[in-house]
Design a protein around this motif. Structure first.
Motif, PDB file in Angstrom:
ATOM      1  N   SER A   1       0.824  -1.210   0.000  1.00 23.51           N
ATOM      2  CA  SER A   1       0.000   0.000   0.000  1.00 23.51           C
ATOM      3  C   SER A   1       0.855   1.256   0.000  1.00 23.51           C
ATOM      4  CB  SER A   1      -0.935  -0.001   1.210  1.00 23.51           C
ATOM      5  OG  SER A   1      -0.201  -0.009   2.424  1.00 23.51           O
ATOM      6  N   LEU A   2       2.068   1.182   0.571  1.00 23.88           N
ATOM      7  CA  LEU A   2       2.969   2.331   0.564  1.00 23.88           C
ATOM      8  C   LEU A   2       3.483   2.605  -0.840  1.00 23.88           C
ATOM      9  CD1 LEU A   2       5.012   1.608   3.816  1.00 23.88           C
ATOM     10  CD2 LEU A   2       3.172   3.261   3.502  1.00 23.88           C
ATOM     11  N   VAL A   3       3.790   1.539  -1.569  1.00 21.90           N
ATOM     12  CA  VAL A   3       4.256   1.703  -2.947  1.00 21.90           C
ATOM     13  C   VAL A   3       3.150   2.295  -3.820  1.00 21.90           C
ATOM     14  CG1 VAL A   3       5.163   0.485  -4.966  1.00 21.90           C
ATOM     15  CG2 VAL A   3       5.864  -0.212  -2.663  1.00 21.90           C
ATOM     16  N   GLU A   4       1.907   1.925  -3.542  1.00 27.33           N
ATOM     17  CA  GLU A   4       0.782   2.424  -4.327  1.00 27.33           C
ATOM     18  C   GLU A   4       0.568   3.915  -4.120  1.00 27.33           C
ATOM     19  OE1 GLU A   4      -2.348   0.017  -2.885  1.00 27.33           O
ATOM     20  OE2 GLU A   4      -1.532  -1.853  -3.693  1.00 27.33           O
ATOM     21  N   THR A   5       0.806   4.393  -2.915  1.00 25.11           N
ATOM     22  CA  THR A   5       0.575   5.806  -2.611  1.00 25.11           C
ATOM     23  C   THR A   5       1.813   6.657  -2.804  1.00 25.11           C
ATOM     24  OG1 THR A   5       1.013   5.369  -0.261  1.00 25.11           O
ATOM     25  CG2 THR A   5      -1.278   5.305  -1.002  1.00 25.11           C
ATOM     26  N   CYS A   6       3.008   6.046  -2.801  1.00 22.57           N
ATOM     27  CA  CYS A   6       4.252   6.800  -2.973  1.00 22.57           C
ATOM     28  C   CYS A   6       5.239   5.965  -3.781  1.00 22.57           C
ATOM     29  CB  CYS A   6       4.856   7.171  -1.621  1.00 22.57           C
ATOM     30  SG  CYS A   6       6.440   8.053  -1.779  1.00 22.57           S
TER      31      CYS A   6
ATOM     32  N   LEU B   1       6.663 -13.587  14.320  1.00 24.65           N
ATOM     33  CA  LEU B   1       6.061 -12.724  13.319  1.00 24.65           C
ATOM     34  C   LEU B   1       4.683 -13.263  12.937  1.00 24.65           C
ATOM     35  CD1 LEU B   1       6.434 -10.262  11.472  1.00 24.65           C
ATOM     36  CD2 LEU B   1       7.458 -11.789   9.776  1.00 24.65           C
ATOM     37  N   ALA B   2       3.646 -12.511  13.284  1.00 21.34           N
ATOM     38  CA  ALA B   2       2.271 -12.934  13.012  1.00 21.34           C
ATOM     39  C   ALA B   2       1.656 -12.188  11.843  1.00 21.34           C
ATOM     40  CB  ALA B   2       1.407 -12.731  14.259  1.00 21.34           C
ATOM     41  N   GLY B   3       2.359 -11.214  11.279  1.00 20.79           N
ATOM     42  CA  GLY B   3       1.827 -10.486  10.140  1.00 20.79           C
ATOM     43  C   GLY B   3       2.455  -9.118   9.997  1.00 20.79           C
ATOM     44  N   LEU B   4       1.942  -8.357   9.022  1.00 22.05           N
ATOM     45  CA  LEU B   4       2.330  -6.977   8.778  1.00 22.05           C
ATOM     46  C   LEU B   4       1.061  -6.145   8.649  1.00 22.05           C
ATOM     47  CD1 LEU B   4       5.392  -7.465   8.311  1.00 22.05           C
ATOM     48  CD2 LEU B   4       5.184  -6.201   6.178  1.00 22.05           C
ATOM     49  N   VAL B   5       1.073  -4.932   9.186  1.00 26.78           N
ATOM     50  CA  VAL B   5      -0.071  -4.038   9.017  1.00 26.78           C
ATOM     51  C   VAL B   5      -0.199  -3.698   7.534  1.00 26.78           C
ATOM     52  CG1 VAL B   5      -1.062  -1.790   9.609  1.00 26.78           C
ATOM     53  CG2 VAL B   5       0.187  -3.099  11.338  1.00 26.78           C
ATOM     54  N   ALA B   6      -1.336  -4.012   6.944  1.00 34.94           N
ATOM     55  CA  ALA B   6      -1.496  -3.892   5.488  1.00 34.94           C
ATOM     56  C   ALA B   6      -1.609  -2.448   5.021  1.00 34.94           C
ATOM     57  CB  ALA B   6      -2.718  -4.684   5.039  1.00 34.94           C
ATOM     58  N   ARG B   7      -2.341  -1.626   5.754  1.00 31.05           N
ATOM     59  CA  ARG B   7      -2.508  -0.233   5.351  1.00 31.05           C
ATOM     60  C   ARG B   7      -2.960   0.598   6.540  1.00 31.05           C
ATOM     61  NH1 ARG B   7      -4.581   0.496   0.891  1.00 31.05           N
ATOM     62  NH2 ARG B   7      -4.432  -1.635   0.087  1.00 31.05           N
TER      63      ARG B   7
ATOM     64  N   SER C   1       2.291   3.578  10.523  1.00 29.86           N
ATOM     65  CA  SER C   1       2.260   2.172  10.952  1.00 29.86           C
ATOM     66  C   SER C   1       2.031   1.189   9.814  1.00 29.86           C
ATOM     67  CB  SER C   1       1.172   1.973  12.024  1.00 29.86           C
ATOM     68  OG  SER C   1       1.477   2.698  13.192  1.00 29.86           O
ATOM     69  N   ALA C   2       1.705   1.663   8.610  1.00 29.81           N
ATOM     70  CA  ALA C   2       1.548   0.728   7.496  1.00 29.81           C
ATOM     71  C   ALA C   2       2.868   0.014   7.249  1.00 29.81           C
ATOM     72  CB  ALA C   2       1.115   1.475   6.242  1.00 29.81           C
ATOM     73  N   GLY C   3       2.816  -1.314   7.163  1.00 28.24           N
ATOM     74  CA  GLY C   3       4.029  -2.105   6.989  1.00 28.24           C
ATOM     75  C   GLY C   3       4.688  -2.541   8.278  1.00 28.24           C
TER      76      GLY C   3
END
Length: 368
Positions: free
Chosen positions: A206-211, A298-304, A286-288
């Protein structure tokens, strides 16, 4: 509800006080206590002289583990801290600010049953709070203008025809102006990345999509892959990688989110709330961010992260955020030649869990 913004002589701060709700007033060391008639709502102003303590010590005290209290949010900046907490029956909000005159702040405690009304009150008090109302403003710098004299004509007095000696003129000394180099503002942190291998950063797509022009500090970050909600970046000057083991089969839903911000790294306790979602008081950037279990797995990454989050008393309250689960992360990394393994650690404290990624969580900036 009568809400009065008043100067508190005991602490030196200015804050709003709902006087009808807290009519009982008494002095406390360094401040004033306002309390409701039934004792269910308490507001205190507080102050500490310069040199008597610091924000680091107050933050450690406010977030120290207690058997009957859960810290629901904590934020530490160089000039202020905010801590909120819950017990079985109550809630609390604490804010301290540091300045040349010392440290000033306020704390409010109330029963959980009052939350619907008092949560809005906390917002009003926080917005009205001025810790150092008498702080002198910086005086404007006014350039001195040298006095001038009428220019000499260089002509002799009337009637004088003899040789005239030209007046001696001393050239004024000119001091070159001091040029202050422009301050370079680092890119604002827009997201979080986890260094998972030398020169490789894992984050949310989502970070790549916005920046499209992400940066790590001053260095540009190159997008190597972006799919399944994840992105793998390449950048120079990264810290040592720390890829924790993957979350196991623990039945506990407790989670720890480690995110980057402008002052470093923040740690937020949370819990899984439905399939692939975590509820936690996450702040912008906090995204990512890696989502860990209490064993540091590691249970995951914050998606957006939302573009305009809801604020309560200047901070984002606990909310539900989408998470990219650990099995998707494992498959994504494996396709890039980065192996993962199951976590073998046992559950511990929030700080112990966060240490599993210590030093490898970095902030990602954006160049528009």
């Amino acid at each position: 509800m009568r809400f009065t913004v008043l100067a508190d002589p005991a602490s030196g701060a200015v804050l709003g006080v709902p006087e009808r709700m807290v009519p009982k007033r008494s002095a406390v060391p360094g401040g004033t206590r306002w309390q409701s008639a039934d004792g269910r709502l308490t507001l205190e102003s507080r102050s500490f002289p310069a040199g008597s303590t610091d924000l680091e010590a107050l933050f450690a005290r406010a977030t120290a583990p207690l058997a009957d209290r859960k810290v629901t949010y904590k934020l530490k900046r160089p000039d202020f801290i905010v801590v909120t907490g819950e017990t079985a029956s109550g809630r609390s909000y604490l804010r301290y600010a540091a300045g040349p005159a010392g440290i000033r702040g306020f704390a409010i405690g109330y029963e959980a049953a009052q939350a619907a009304d008092v949560d809005r009150l906390v917002i009003a008090i926080a917005n009205s709070f001025v810790p150092f109302p008498n702080a002198p403003a910086e005086a404007p710098r006014i350039a001195a203008v040298p006095a001038t004299k009428p220019p000499a004509t260089g002509l002799p007095p009337a009637g004088m025809t003899s040789q005239v000696t030209a007046p001696q003129v001393t050239a004024p000394q000119v001091t070159p102006p001091q040029v202050t180099p422009p301050q370079v503002t680092p890119p604002q942190v827009v997201g979080t990345g986890l260094v998972v291998a030398p020169g490789r950063v894992l984050t949310a797509s989502s970070l790549v999509e916005t920046c499209p022009n992400l940066r790590v500090g001053a260095a540009p970050a190159k997008v190597l892959r972006s799919e399944r909600g994840l992105a793998l970046l390449e950048a120079a000057g990264l810290p040592a990688p720390r890829l924790p083991g993957l979350h196991g089969t623990s039945a506990s839903e407790d989670r720890v989110v480690v995110a980057a911000d402008g002052a470093g790294v923040s740690v937020a306790p949370g819990a899984m709330s439905g399939e692939a979602r975590v509820t936690a008081p996450l702040q912008p950037g906090s995204a990512g961010a890696p989502v860990l279990d209490r064993a540091g797995g590691l249970a995951g990454l914050v998606a957006r992260y939302p573009a305009a989050p809801r604020l309560v008393a200047g901070v984002v309250p606990p909310a539900s955020f989408p998470v990219i689960p650990e099995d998707v992360i494992a498959a994504f990394l494996a396709e890039g030649g980065i192996a993962t393994k199951p976590s073998a650690a046992t559950a511990g404290s929030v700080g112990a869990a966060a240490s599993a990624v210590g030093g490898a969580v970095i902030g990602l900036g954006c160049t528009r």
